[in-house]
Scaffold this active site. Structure first.
Site, PDB file in Angstrom:
ATOM      1  CB  SER A 115      -8.393  -2.321   4.446  1.00 18.86           C
ATOM      2  OG  SER A 115      -9.800  -3.004   3.636  1.00 18.86           O
ATOM      3  CD  GLU A 171      -5.055  -0.438   3.201  1.00 20.55           C
ATOM      4  OE1 GLU A 171      -6.327  -0.717   2.280  1.00 20.55           O
ATOM      5  OE2 GLU A 171      -4.683  -1.570   3.960  1.00 20.55           O
ATOM      6  NE  ARG A 220      -3.700  -2.320   0.512  1.00 20.46           N
ATOM      7  CZ  ARG A 220      -3.071  -3.385  -0.440  1.00 20.46           C
ATOM      8  NH1 ARG A 220      -2.391  -3.843  -1.032  1.00 20.46           N
ATOM      9  NH2 ARG A 220      -3.966  -4.914  -0.104  1.00 20.46           N
TER      10      ARG A 220
END
Length: 322
Positions: free
Chosen positions: A245, A315, A196
């Site tokens: 998320s 995130e 990510r």
């Protein structure tokens, strides 16, 4: 050029952007030659999934790639720049986002099938459109994009992923407008992808990308997309005001499980709540502020650490003035 100049509240520091400044004067934006749409003090809550948060000092929606390049070149680094896609993985703080928020609309939303199972995608294209175009062309390997709420620009910057795959697996290269207005094409290896994360500099705006797939059967591809869509619907709170998320999965662990084990399922703070359906999602129950959502996330992080000793990393992107 289209320009809106609404009234605006002063920020806590007493400053607000000068909506009358033109021509690149200090503290302003170069609006004279803009062909797209630029809005001063633009509310961002309607543009993000949480439906909460403050305003952008300036919201710029370029007419095309040349409009974007010219604008950033003339802005010349005087103000911070942030790209905004669907706002599906974003907490906008209540104090607003300083500088310029760039939102790529329809001119950047095209998807084209090239030779050798490559798709050329504008940064504003939705993951569902990319996956569906690949399916119709018999191109496999991009089905997972059906399960990521967002646009190509965000996928590329954040190495978006789901269901065992990520953008690093399929990216050939991408077109990026750098903060100085220069257009560069970067191969995937130059983004130095990790979980990510990419090494794209702040203020750079992804404009387009090429994704590599493999030859496949459209029916099988469609079936896999349907499976992903069903799995998302059954496990995630998609019909609420939510984000993606919230926390990254730690090595060999699941963030949602750590949150659940810490007793955070259904936990509330102000108008924000930890989802009962999927504990790695936060929800705006209707009245949450950006501060409520972020503070709830921090409270969850503390409880998880106290319970398991694991420090969860955000995130979801958190942007703007506190």
């Amino acid at each position: 050029m289209s320009m809106d100049q609404p009234d605006w509240p002063e920020y806590d520091d007493g400053r607000a952007p000068d909506c009358e400044v033109e021509g690149g004067a200090e503290g302003g934006v170069p609006i004279e030659s803009v062909r797209g749409r630029i809005t001063c003090m633009a509310p961002l809550a309607p543009l993000v999934w949480f439906k909460a948060g403050g305003v952008a000092d300036w919201l710029f929606e370029p007419a095309d790639i040349d409009d974007l390049k010219d604008f950033l070149q003339r802005l010349d680094g005087r103000l911070p720049v942030m790209a905004l896609g669907l706002g599906s993985n974003l907490i906008v703080r209540d104090g607003g986002v300083p500088g310029v928020v760039v939102r790529l609309g329809k001119p950047f939303a095209k998807v084209e099938v090239l030779d050798d199972c490559v798709l050329a995608c504008g940064a504003g294209a939705h993951g569902i459109l990319v996956a569906s175009t690949a399916r119709d062309a018999g191109i496999a390997g991009l089905e997972f994009l059906r399960g990521i709420p967002g646009t190509v620009g965000g996928f590329v910057r954040m190495n978006g992923g789901a269901y065992g795959r990520e953008v690093a697996d399929i990216l050939v290269d991408c077109d990026v407008v750098m903060p100085d207005g220069q257009l560069v094409t970067l191969p995937a290896r130059d983004l130095q992808y990790s979980y990510r994360h990419s090494d794209l500099p702040d203020g750079a705006v992804v404009a387009a990308a090429r994704f590599q797939g493999t030859s496949g059967d459209p029916k099988a591809i469609g079936a896999e997309m349907d499976r992903i869509a069903k799995a998302r619907e059954e496990s995630q709170p998609l019909r609420t005001k939510t984000g993606g998320s919230t926390f990254k999965n730690p090595p060999d662990k699941k963030a949602w499980q750590l949150v659940d084990e810490a007793g955070c399922r259904g936990m509330t703070l102000g108008g924000a709540q930890v989802s009962e359906k999927h504990t790695n999602f936060l929800i705006n129950t209707g009245s949450a502020t950006g501060a409520d959502i972020e503070a709830l996330g921090e409270a969850v992080r503390r409880k998880v650490y106290q319970n398991s000793g694991v420090g969860l990393e955000w995130e979801i992107q958190r942007v703007g003035r506190v």
